[in-house]
Design an enzyme around this catalytic site. Structure first.
Site, PDB file in Angstrom:
ATOM      1  N   ASN A 588      -1.346   0.746   5.685  1.00 45.93           N
ATOM      2  CA  ASN A 588      -1.107   2.361   5.384  1.00 45.93           C
ATOM      3  C   ASN A 588      -0.945   2.444   3.818  1.00 45.93           C
ATOM      4  O   ASN A 588      -0.085   1.842   3.203  1.00 45.93           O
ATOM      5  CB  ASN A 588       0.117   3.081   5.854  1.00 45.93           C
ATOM      6  N   GLU A 662       9.786  -6.922   1.029  1.00 47.50           N
ATOM      7  CA  GLU A 662      10.562  -7.678   0.159  1.00 47.50           C
ATOM      8  C   GLU A 662       9.963  -8.086  -1.111  1.00 47.50           C
ATOM      9  O   GLU A 662      10.612  -8.488  -1.975  1.00 47.50           O
ATOM     10  CB  GLU A 662      11.163  -8.735   0.939  1.00 47.50           C
TER      11      GLU A 662
HETATM   12 MO1  MOS Z   1      15.477  -8.110   5.020  1.00 44.37          MO
HETATM   13  S1  MOS Z   1      17.017  -8.956   3.823  1.00 44.37           S
HETATM   14  O1  MOS Z   1      14.991  -9.373   5.582  1.00 44.37           O
HETATM   15  O2  MOS Z   1      16.555  -7.093   6.141  1.00 44.37           O
END
Ligand code: MOS
Length: 696
Positions: A588, A662
């Site tokens: 998305n 991340e």
């Molecule tokens: Mo993330 S630190 O893998 O919740």
């Protein structure tokens, strides 16, 4: 087939969130509920010699005061299995291992009564002097057995040869601080027992199944008799990846008083017993030929952990795979301190580790008088240097090129202090971003009906990341149904099992399960209808694709940053960020962009602001609210220009998404530090880069 995957759809749960009708764990209405408040230790090391609960017990509305003198035994809370579990402190003995350790729980009819009574608990201690910081303690470091599932150390080639070949060398130590996750929603648990054998838990968690298995084990219950529910998560960043002490304490309290109990962790307690990013001290040594070819690479990490448990910040893993260098070693060591156990925090290892290696690469570029981007291209790894395997996909070169072009990197004048604007120093810096494309087994159930509607269920989580929305998109497109005919639900252990929403795995793992389950359902519907049925129900468990084993699977990105520095005030403003990411399929475009921006914003905070100050004399966090613990606000954040580089990856998993929760926070801290060096000529190797360090 209508293209729905990838479309920048608004969040399906957006309206509920902005109208306040999204039910977070602590919002669930439970009849007859009591309120629990945790009392914590005021020392960091020693033992409780006396705990006087008389006044608290007599206070208005109090139903129970639990402490080590009267709490039921829970021996299984002190052992752990696997990486996601933590050793818990649940009133089993008088020992104190860290400041603000839970030492009592007060249960009362209202929150206010519980808070008032909690303040009446009187404790005396036999206190010992704690060790609260790594400084001066590095010699006590030990090698953990593993770093996650990876070896603690790595070695390739021959460093002696590498140093002999090196014509330029750099060596420096980089420090990253303690940080606390501080999602807007604090941890919260409501525990409801049904008799002695059945338990329902509403819990603010990144993994309902992890909470279920841990609580079942601690309380000696059958897992199928424990149900964990969590429809919405108000942010997490890793601290909700494990069941911490307060979850068990809520369950324990509910058992002791034989009523449902609600326990909300306070903002101050969020700086104590629910994990933190550990401090690291990382030494990086690089050697290169005059043309920039890396000949030697060393990355040695020290990180803090607690006295009673182990978490390894895996900062050197990135240095094993990022650059093509024949001679390289990496290592991780842990230093035990009198502190609570650290945990995963957004890109654990990769964020702290890229600060070190990507700062060091910039230092090497300066030593070589070479463009920092050219140095990285010179050492571009075509194969994973660690395993020798090909990458399932790697579009880092395109990331560098597209972001550099958009940023205007070619116009950079290399000399520090050579660029100015309105009386301020201007600096341009860059760095590489990377995060592994993890993949875990996940299950999904699809009920596809002949009337053209479908219900899709998976016991996963939406941390605010967009899970509800992207899973609905995958299901609708795969089933060939309009979005509004498909309902996707999550956050309940009565749904098919998935793992923790951590490690950027939910889109890849659960997304793949949803896709394959929907394909199977669609394929089997016609025969079912022909046989007179009005629906098919398919439950599918999706596993890692076997061909993955032959490949290294990572996402990559490139960050280009401009800063303006006022040296007199020590003020750094990030004025421009251009970042390109290649992370497989973006499911998305809108929620994806939001994730990448979120990571970059958190990276600006990590670079310039975030820092938990722990008093070395008391080992106690002294920044314990959002006034003292600084995070970026709107005025700190410039326009962020995000480029997503199209990447087709048929190996990594069935949906082709690598995960984007991340990668945004990796590399960016180094890009900012490198820009500050370019602006000022000052190499600041300790985060956060606060005004005092810029002025020094
Ligand atoms: Mo993330 S630190 O893998 O919740």
């Amino acid at each position: 087939m209508t293209k729905i995957i990838g479309q920048p759809l608004d969040r399906i749960d957006g309206k509920k969130k902005v109208t306040g009708s999204a039910t977070y764990a602590a919002d669930v209405e439970v009849a007859n509920v009591l309120h629990a408040v945790i009392v914590t230790s005021t020392i960091a090391k020693g033992a409780i010699t006396a705990l006087d609960d008389a006044a608290a017990k007599k206070a208005p509305g109090v139903v129970a005061v639990l402490h080590h003198g009267n709490a039921p035994e829970l021996p299984k809370a002190e052992t752990r299995d696997g990486n996601q579990e933590r050793v818990l402190q649940v009133l089993q003995d008088s020992q104190v291992y860290y400041s603000d350790q839970p030492i009592a729980v007060v249960v009362a009819d209202t929150l206010e009564h519980a808070q008032a009574a909690a303040a009446l608990v009187r404790t005396t201690y036999r206190a010992e002097a704690p060790i609260g910081q790594m400084k001066g303690q590095l010699a006590t470091g030990y090698s953990p057995k593993k770093v996650g599932s990876e070896p603690t150390e790595s070695r390739r080639g021959d460093l002696d040869i590498g140093w002999t070949l090196a014509e330029k060398k750099v060596s420096a130590t980089y420090v990253t601080p303690v940080e606390h996750h501080n999602p807007m929603e604090p941890h919260a648990t409501i525990a409801v027992w049904h008799g002695k054998t059945d338990l329902t838990i509403y819990d603010a968690t990144q993994g309902v199944f992890g909470v279920r298995s841990r609580m079942a084990k601690i309380f000696g219950l059958e897992v199928q008799n424990v149900r964990v529910i969590n429809a919405f998560v108000g942010g997490a960043f890793g601290c909700k990846g494990s069941a911490w002490s307060h979850v068990a304490l809520a369950v324990l309290a509910a058992k002791a008083v034989d009523r449902p109990v609600k326990l909300v962790v306070t903002r101050q307690q969020m700086f104590a017993f629910v994990g933190h990013r550990p401090e690291t001290s990382q030494t990086v040594q690089l050697g290169a030929k005059k043309d920039g070819t890396l000949t030697a690479l060393v990355h040695d990490v020290h990180a803090e952990t607690s006295q009673f448990d182990e978490f390894v910040e895996s900062s050197a893993l990135v240095s094993r795979m990022l650059y093509d260098c024949a001679n390289a070693t990496t290592s991780h060591k842990l230093v035990r301190l009198d502190i609570p156990t650290p945990t995963f925090m957004r890109a654990p290892g990769e964020s702290s580790g890229t600060f070190a290696i990507e700062s060091a690469m910039d230092e090497l570029a300066v030593a070589l008088e070479m463009d920092p981007l050219a140095l990285r291209l010179k050492n571009y790894a075509a194969l994973d240097p660690n395993s020798g395997k090909p990458f399932s996909s790697k579009s880092l070169r395109a990331c560098y090129e597209q972001a550099a072009a958009k940023f205007g990197w070619a116009k950079r004048t290399p000399k520090p202090r050579s660029m100015t604007r309105d009386g301020k120093l201007v600096g341009w810096g860059m760095a590489t971003a990377t995060y592994p494309a993890n993949m875990w087994p996940a299950s999904c159930k699809v009920e596809l009906r002949a009337d053209g509607t479908a219900l899709v269920l998976a016991g996963t989580q939406d941390l605010g990341t967009g899970t509800y929305t992207i899973m609905t998109q995958i299901a609708a497109e795969t089933l060939g149904l309009p979005l509004d005919k498909v309902t996707f639900d999550l956050g309940d252990t009565s749904f098919p099992e998935t793992r923790v929403s951590g490690g950027s795995t939910t889109a890849s793992s659960v997304g793949s399960a949803v896709k394959v389950a929907c394909e199977r359902a669609k394929a089997s519907l016609p025969a079912a209808v022909a046989a007179g049925k009005d629906r098919v129900i398919i439950e599918h468990k999706n596993e890692e694709k076997p061909q993955r084993k032959g490949y290294a699977t990572h996402s990559f990105g490139a960050d280009f940053v401009e800063v303006e520095v006022d040296e007199d005030l020590g003020e750094v403003r990030v004025t421009r960020i251009v970042a390109a990411f290649a992370a497989g399929k973006i499911l998305n475009a809108k929620t994806g962009r939001s994730q990448l921006i979120g990571g970059l914003v958190m990276g600006v905070g990590m670079a310039l602001e975030e820092h938990t100050v722990r008093d070395p004399r008391t080992a106690r966090a002294v920044t314990r609210d959002l006034t003292d613990y600084h995070v970026p606000v709107h005025a700190d954040i410039p326009d962020i220009d995000i480029i997503t580089v199209d990447e087709e990856d048929t190996v990594v998993n069935d949906i082709g998404a690598k995960g984007i929760g991340e990668i945004g926070i990796t590399g960016i801290t180094a890009a900012i530090a490198n820009a500050i060096f370019h602006a000022t000529g000052k190499r600041i190797r300790e985060l956060p880069i606060t005004p005092d360090k810029v002025m020094a």
